[in-house]
Design an enzyme around this catalytic site. Structure first.
Site, mmCIF file in Angstrom:
data_model
loop_
_atom_site.group_PDB
_atom_site.id
_atom_site.type_symbol
_atom_site.label_atom_id
_atom_site.label_comp_id
_atom_site.label_asym_id
_atom_site.label_seq_id
_atom_site.Cartn_x
_atom_site.Cartn_y
_atom_site.Cartn_z
ATOM 1 N N SER A 36 0.830 -1.202 0.000
ATOM 2 C CA SER A 36 0.000 0.000 0.000
ATOM 3 C C SER A 36 0.866 1.255 0.000
ATOM 4 O O SER A 36 1.676 1.444 -0.906
ATOM 5 C CB SER A 36 -0.952 -0.053 1.193
ATOM 6 O OG SER A 36 -1.963 0.905 1.101
ATOM 7 N N HIS A 82 -7.641 -5.568 -0.483
ATOM 8 C CA HIS A 82 -6.495 -4.666 -0.519
ATOM 9 C C HIS A 82 -5.207 -5.450 -0.359
ATOM 10 O O HIS A 82 -4.965 -6.044 0.685
ATOM 11 C CB HIS A 82 -6.647 -3.634 0.605
ATOM 12 C CG HIS A 82 -5.566 -2.608 0.626
ATOM 13 N ND1 HIS A 82 -5.078 -1.995 -0.503
ATOM 14 C CD2 HIS A 82 -4.869 -2.065 1.676
ATOM 15 C CE1 HIS A 82 -4.146 -1.132 -0.175
ATOM 16 N NE2 HIS A 82 -3.988 -1.165 1.140
ATOM 17 N N ASP A 136 -9.274 -3.968 -5.662
ATOM 18 C CA ASP A 136 -8.702 -3.275 -4.506
ATOM 19 C C ASP A 136 -9.335 -1.885 -4.393
ATOM 20 O O ASP A 136 -9.175 -1.056 -5.283
ATOM 21 C CB ASP A 136 -7.192 -3.150 -4.685
ATOM 22 C CG ASP A 136 -6.483 -2.624 -3.442
ATOM 23 O OD1 ASP A 136 -7.099 -1.876 -2.669
ATOM 24 O OD2 ASP A 136 -5.298 -2.959 -3.265
#
Length: 522
Positions: free
Chosen positions: A235, A492, A464
């Site tokens: 991320s 995610h 996502d």
């Protein structure tokens, strides 16, 4: 107060923190010469044999003292200059590290960052290395997590006590939204928060930007004895990795960016694309819900469900409901709770409970999810500083929009992107960052190239919501040495979550340097 202080802040995933089934988490490019002509008058050598300016010697030559710190981990503390452009031993900061030594013969170190910004890499590796990386990588690498500057056990951003954070996050303005009194109230909340952060954190608040963290990471690479960096960034951790590739292409070893971001877009575009992503994730849940769950609260189709959810938002905006602890559940709490559960398909059961309870005026699951997202324990204490660090890093990493005409147009676009859950408000912008003690001073970049870097992998998931697939595709095209690994699925990030195709691609790359000849479309 969430009403306007932090609503427009982009949602980034804290991918490494778990509670039950939950799994939720354009900068100035500094030149290679950090200290100007005087810095080049003398040089010294790091543990890896590379030459550095004399001013950097105390940092690049330091020796880490690794000590046992439970659960089979070892921990250490490194020092770094507060300001990389003007290092001074009087203003040094500390960086906390945790590692699990390789179970076999180490090929080197593998640094891991879980995202955020604000999530703890120290906790990830110390507490749950199996969640961070596969057993194959634990066999071959010393796996290291660290808390970036401003985060957790490193020199932290500190703003409010627990009661103050509760008021800032969950407190509601008393004046009618849109009134002059309302604007005064929410602006004061934002100003007071920023000033508290400055008072309790000190001047390091100016230097918690991602580019400074990138330079910290290069220093850490050198002092553990690696000539090139092996790195896994989830991320927001992909931001750190992609800027490292751009700033230090000759020192790129094996780097994987999972849940990648696109640095060529503006902060508004980040929020806009994320709004679309969460809207799509919600629709995917609603489409699957009747077949997956006997207790699905939506059985009349996606469109009817979206209308019902919109009605819930409007209802709680108009009439917030008190939880047993006195906090008020409004549409903001409902929204962050829903978002937390949309990070992973494994968390969809929570959505059933959330919406069923909300329909009946109950707040238990909503505050459970919101507290999980904000790292708030059941006794009202905050277990980390992830929210404070998130806002501090975010506000110095991005310029804040203040043009009223632009803000009004952005409201229109956001409402169109997420018609079910986006709640229009007066176009005042991000009051937290607008009133932050230190403003963004960089020049937004158009894209990264990483010219000359070794092969890197970009892992991106089609469903996502937090780091949408299009960002991974864009970054894979921008970075000259990137190879895209697509995961067709929900949630995610994708690595080490049970998909053999993704896991094999990443493990083979780290262990042997093998990159896919084409996107495997896992």
């Amino acid at each position: 107060m969430t009403s306007a202080s932090s609503r427009s802040t982009a949602r980034r995933g804290k991918v490494a923190v778990r509670a039950g089934a939950l799994t939720v988490l354009p900068l100035l490019l500094l030149s290679g010469c950090f200290f100007g002509p005087q810095a080049l008058q003398s040089a010294t050598s790091t543990p890896t044999g590379e030459a550095v300016a004399a001013e950097l010697a105390p940092y690049y030559e330091q020796v880490l003292n690794w000590t046992d710190c439970d659960d089979g981990a070892q921990c250490a503390t490194a020092i770094a200059p507060m300001d990389w452009s003007n290092p001074s031993r009087e203003t040094d900061i500390t960086l906390a590290l945790a590692r699990h030594a390789a179970k076999g013969t180490a090929k080197g170190s593998l640094f891991v960052n879980p995202g955020g910004p604000g999530a703890s890499g120290y906790d990830l590796v110390h507490d749950d290395v199996d969640f961070a990386v596969s057993s194959a990588l634990q066999q071959d690498f010393d796996v290291i997590g660290w808390d970036p500057r401003g985060v957790g056990r490193s020199t932290p951003v500190t703003c409010y006590d627990d009661a103050g954070l509760d008021q800032f996050i969950f407190g509601l303005p008393t004046a009618p939204e849109g009134s002059a009194e309302w604007l005064t109230e929410v602006t004061k909340s934002a100003v007071d928060f920023g000033q508290a952060c400055l008072k309790n954190t000190g001047p390091v608040l100016q230097f918690v930007d991602t580019q400074s963290t990138v330079h910290d990471l290069d220093m850490l690479r050198a002092i553990v004895g690696d000539t090139t960096l092996n790195y896994l960034g989830y991320s927001y951790g992909s931001d750190i990795g992609s800027y490292y590739i751009e700033n230090f292409p000759s020192k790129v070893g094996r780097i994987v960016l999972d849940g990648a971001t696109d640095s060529s877009i503006s902060v508004f575009q980040v929020g806009l694309v994320q709004s679309k992503g969460f809207q799509l994730a919600l629709e995917n849940y609603l489409a699957a819900c009747p077949d997956l769950f006997d207790d699905c609260p939506f059985t009349d189709g996606v469109d009817a469900a979206l209308v019902s959810i919109r009605a819930l938002y409007d209802r709680y905006d108009a009439n917030p409901v008190a939880a047993p602890d006195g906090r008020m559940m409004d549409a903001g709490v409902l929204d962050i709770a829903m978002s937390a559960a949309l990070y992973s398909q494994d968390s969809w059961q929570y959505l059933n409970d959330l919406f069923s309870e909300a329909e009946n005026g109950a707040t238990e699951t909503a505050f459970f999810l919101a507290d999980f997202y904000y790292s708030r324990d059941t006794d009202g204490t905050y277990t980390d500083n992830s929210l404070e660090a998130f806002l501090a890093i975010y506000c110095v990493d991005y310029p804040a929009e203040t043009d009223p005409a632009v803000l009004a147009q952005q409201e229109v676009e956001l409402q169109a992107a997420s018609p079910t859950t986006y709640r229009s408000s007066p176009p005042v912008g991000d009051l937290t960052c607008t009133n932050w003690p230190y403003q963004y001073i960089g020049t937004p970049i158009t894209e990264l190239t990483g010219a000359g870097a070794a092969d890197v992998l970009i892992v991106s998931t089609t469903g996502d919501p937090a780091t949408p697939y299009e960002w991974g595709v864009a970054l894979s095209k921008q970075l000259e040495s990137a190879h895209l690994v697509t995961f067709d699925g929900e949630g995610h990030t994708a690595y080490n979550k049970g998909n053999a195709c993704v896991d094999s691609a990443v493990d083979d790359y780290f262990v042997s340097g093998t990159v896919p000849t084409s996107d495997p479309r896992c």
